[in-house]
Write an enzyme that holds these catalytic residues in place. Sequence first.
Site, short mmCIF file in Angstrom:
data_model
loop_
_atom_site.label_atom_id
_atom_site.label_comp_id
_atom_site.label_asym_id
_atom_site.label_seq_id
_atom_site.Cartn_x
_atom_site.Cartn_y
_atom_site.Cartn_z
N HIS A 108 28.75 46.10 54.27
CA HIS A 108 27.92 46.55 53.35
C HIS A 108 27.33 45.51 52.64
CE1 HIS A 108 29.72 50.35 54.31
NE2 HIS A 108 28.72 51.10 53.84
N ASN A 113 35.17 40.24 53.89
CA ASN A 113 34.51 41.81 53.31
C ASN A 113 35.78 42.24 52.55
OD1 ASN A 113 33.20 43.98 53.50
ND2 ASN A 113 34.04 44.80 55.25
#
Length: 262
Positions: free
Chosen positions: A120, A151
Amino acid sequence: KGGRALKRIIFLFLILVVLFVVLAFLTPTESEMEDGYNPTYIANLEIPAGGKGEVIEHTGYTLSYNEKYEVPEWVAYELTREEVVTQSVERKDNFREDKAVTTGSATLNDYKKSGYDRGHMAPAADFRWSFDAMNDTFYLSNMCPQTHAFNAGIWSDLEEAVRSIAYEDECIYVVTGPVLTDGPYETIGENKVAVPKYFYKVILDYTAPTIKAIGFIMPHENSKEPLSYFAVTVDEVEDITGLDFFPLLPDDEEEKLESSLD
């Protein structure tokens, strides 16, 4: 006599109430008096200039999609203390193509068996205040390929820090994305989704009295370094990305804020 005295007391009480209300609305707050400066609200302050992508609005955030690399060049949103503390929606991993991208976004098949996470740019955890907002963060137009270590590691730490800043400072403006000026890149999938080498994030606090800005540039690898190690000025992020952040600020404020690291 007793009746007149009571009426006089009531009349004086009403005068005091009126004075209190007037003073409450007209007296400057401490933050407004700080350095004699109180910024005004600027609509769409978070939106950068200078990008080449297709600009798309989703619930709670705006992005610019780069068709050449099949990733967003920037994702921008306002984040408030109220949104951070409103945790009314549970995460649902509804990853999907973004039909709003006229040229077509990356697909689930592009990421399948690639070895990369769907990372994201606008984090789902920043949008738990609304089902629609949370759901919209799972468009693949809001994703970049990221190693799982990055991440779930230093990148996640930075996202958590941003929420802490929003809580502390009441309202901030955030712009995030991959650096797309240092190709060529490794690609994944049939659509050749670029795997960025660096990611950036810029943050603006435009609420008096703590007007300030900061940037981060992170290599696409996990790190044990503190977040401060990656901190830079907003000007430095502009230099490496070719984007113009917070262009709606008055020129003198923009120059001062973006050249300092706070």
